[in-house]
Design a protein around this motif. Structure first.
Motif, PDB file in Angstrom:
ATOM      1  N   TRP A   1      32.879  39.257  42.222  1.00 49.28           N
ATOM      2  CA  TRP A   1      33.915  39.280  41.199  1.00 49.28           C
ATOM      3  C   TRP A   1      33.910  37.995  40.387  1.00 49.28           C
ATOM      4  CZ3 TRP A   1      38.914  41.194  44.160  1.00 49.28           C
ATOM      5  CH2 TRP A   1      38.731  42.537  44.544  1.00 49.28           C
TER       6      TRP A   1
ATOM      7  N   SER B   1      35.123  35.506  35.456  1.00 46.27           N
ATOM      8  CA  SER B   1      35.615  36.653  36.229  1.00 46.27           C
ATOM      9  C   SER B   1      36.447  37.489  35.264  1.00 46.27           C
ATOM     10  CB  SER B   1      36.444  36.185  37.434  1.00 46.27           C
ATOM     11  OG  SER B   1      37.541  35.408  37.012  1.00 46.27           O
ATOM     12  N   CYS B   2      37.230  38.428  35.751  1.00 42.29           N
ATOM     13  CA  CYS B   2      38.074  39.223  34.857  1.00 42.29           C
ATOM     14  C   CYS B   2      38.956  38.288  34.036  1.00 42.29           C
ATOM     15  CB  CYS B   2      38.940  40.197  35.656  1.00 42.29           C
ATOM     16  SG  CYS B   2      40.073  41.150  34.612  1.00 42.29           S
TER      17      CYS B   2
ATOM     18  N   VAL C   1      32.429  42.117  33.620  1.00 44.93           N
ATOM     19  CA  VAL C   1      32.926  41.670  34.924  1.00 44.93           C
ATOM     20  C   VAL C   1      33.291  42.817  35.873  1.00 44.93           C
ATOM     21  CG1 VAL C   1      33.759  39.465  34.057  1.00 44.93           C
ATOM     22  CG2 VAL C   1      35.283  41.446  34.001  1.00 44.93           C
ATOM     23  N   ARG C   2      33.213  44.049  35.394  1.00 43.59           N
ATOM     24  CA  ARG C   2      33.556  45.187  36.264  1.00 43.59           C
ATOM     25  C   ARG C   2      32.312  45.690  36.988  1.00 43.59           C
ATOM     26  NH1 ARG C   2      38.159  48.671  35.365  1.00 43.59           N
ATOM     27  NH2 ARG C   2      39.838  47.340  34.604  1.00 43.59           N
ATOM     28  N   GLN C   3      32.490  46.112  38.232  1.00 40.32           N
ATOM     29  CA  GLN C   3      31.356  46.534  39.043  1.00 40.32           C
ATOM     30  C   GLN C   3      31.659  47.847  39.758  1.00 40.32           C
ATOM     31  OE1 GLN C   3      29.455  43.106  41.124  1.00 40.32           O
ATOM     32  NE2 GLN C   3      31.065  41.925  40.160  1.00 40.32           N
TER      33      GLN C   3
ATOM     34  N   LYS D   1      37.128  44.861  40.448  1.00 37.80           N
ATOM     35  CA  LYS D   1      37.025  43.576  39.759  1.00 37.80           C
ATOM     36  C   LYS D   1      38.061  42.619  40.339  1.00 37.80           C
ATOM     37  CE  LYS D   1      40.572  44.290  36.389  1.00 37.80           C
ATOM     38  NZ  LYS D   1      41.277  43.091  36.888  1.00 37.80           N
ATOM     39  N   CYS D   2      38.085  41.395  39.793  1.00 39.32           N
ATOM     40  CA  CYS D   2      39.086  40.402  40.173  1.00 39.32           C
ATOM     41  C   CYS D   2      40.491  40.936  39.960  1.00 39.32           C
ATOM     42  CB  CYS D   2      38.876  39.138  39.348  1.00 39.32           C
ATOM     43  SG  CYS D   2      40.274  37.994  39.302  1.00 39.32           S
TER      44      CYS D   2
END
Length: 228
Positions: free
Chosen positions: A34, A63-64, A110-112, A159-160
């Motif tokens: 993240w 990060s987010c 930043v999204r996974q 994400k974060c």
């Protein structure tokens, strides 16, 4: 209340402690991060870059960005991505259908996506059987939405979260707590007396890709100059 973060790039030493502690506390599957830290201009982290006949190096944690005008939230067809009453952009794991529209919409990358069962991923990565890490309990927001689960389901985006399981209890995100250089600050951006508000006002804080109008709630304090 509007929670936000300030990152002092002059203090960041590129150690990636933030990434490691974030991964551990938030039970992120193998291969997922993240928090990431980059060395701008370099193909490898902590590899100096030649500029004007000199060797220089700087770091950029990403990060987010917890956007106030979040494109990921706008494109989610089922309302799984939402902004809570404290300004955190979160994902409801029980509502996410894995369409990945949010990943395409996010300008920060930043999204996974969870491609497989977390336990299978751990086995493939060589983790010891039964080895678990991170905050051990499910966490739901005040409306009962599932925003954290230690054993992540297959087929969802994550994400974060600004460590929602901790910040709801008045603590700072673990990346803020663990940073050895004290480069991260966290607090209420709506409170003019908070440290984050003061830093944003006094230090000419920047935000990533401001021209897109996403209005991130993560601010960066520019470095005095690259490390030489």
């Amino acid at each position: 209340m509007k929670l936000g973060m300030v990152i002092d790039l002059d203090r960041c030493i590129g150690c990636r402690t933030c990434a490691v502690v974030c991964k551990g506390h938030n039970s992120q599957p193998p291969g997922m991060w993240w928090n990431r830290v980059f060395t701008p201009g370099s193909p490898e982290h902590q590899l100096p870059v030649a500029q004007n006949g000199e060797v220089e190096m700087s770091f950029l944690p990403v990060s987010c960005q917890m956007c106030a005008n979040a494109p990921c939230e706008k494109v989610c067809p089922v309302g799984a991505t939402y902004t809570d009453d404290r300004g955190r952009v979160l994902v409801d794991y029980e509502r996410c259908i894995g369409c990945r529209y949010c990943m395409a919409a996010c300008p920060y990358g930043v999204r996974q996506f969870n491609w497989e069962d977390q336990q299978k991923a751990k086995a493939k990565a060589g983790y010891m059987p039964g080895y678990d890490y991170g905050y051990p309990f499910e966490y739901r927001d005040q409306n009962g939405r599932l925003v954290y689960k230690p054993d992540r389901p297959k087929g969802i985006v994550e994400k974060c979260t600004f460590c929602v399981q901790y910040t709801d209890k008045g603590q700072s995100p673990v990346c803020v707590q663990a940073c050895p250089a004290g480069a991260r600050f966290f607090g209420d951006l709506d409170d003019p007396r908070s440290e984050v508000s003061r830093l944003v006002r006094q230090r000419q804080a920047l935000r990533l890709k401001e021209e897109l109008g996403t209005k991130p709630k993560v601010f960066y304090l520019p470095p005095a100059g690259p490390r030489k």
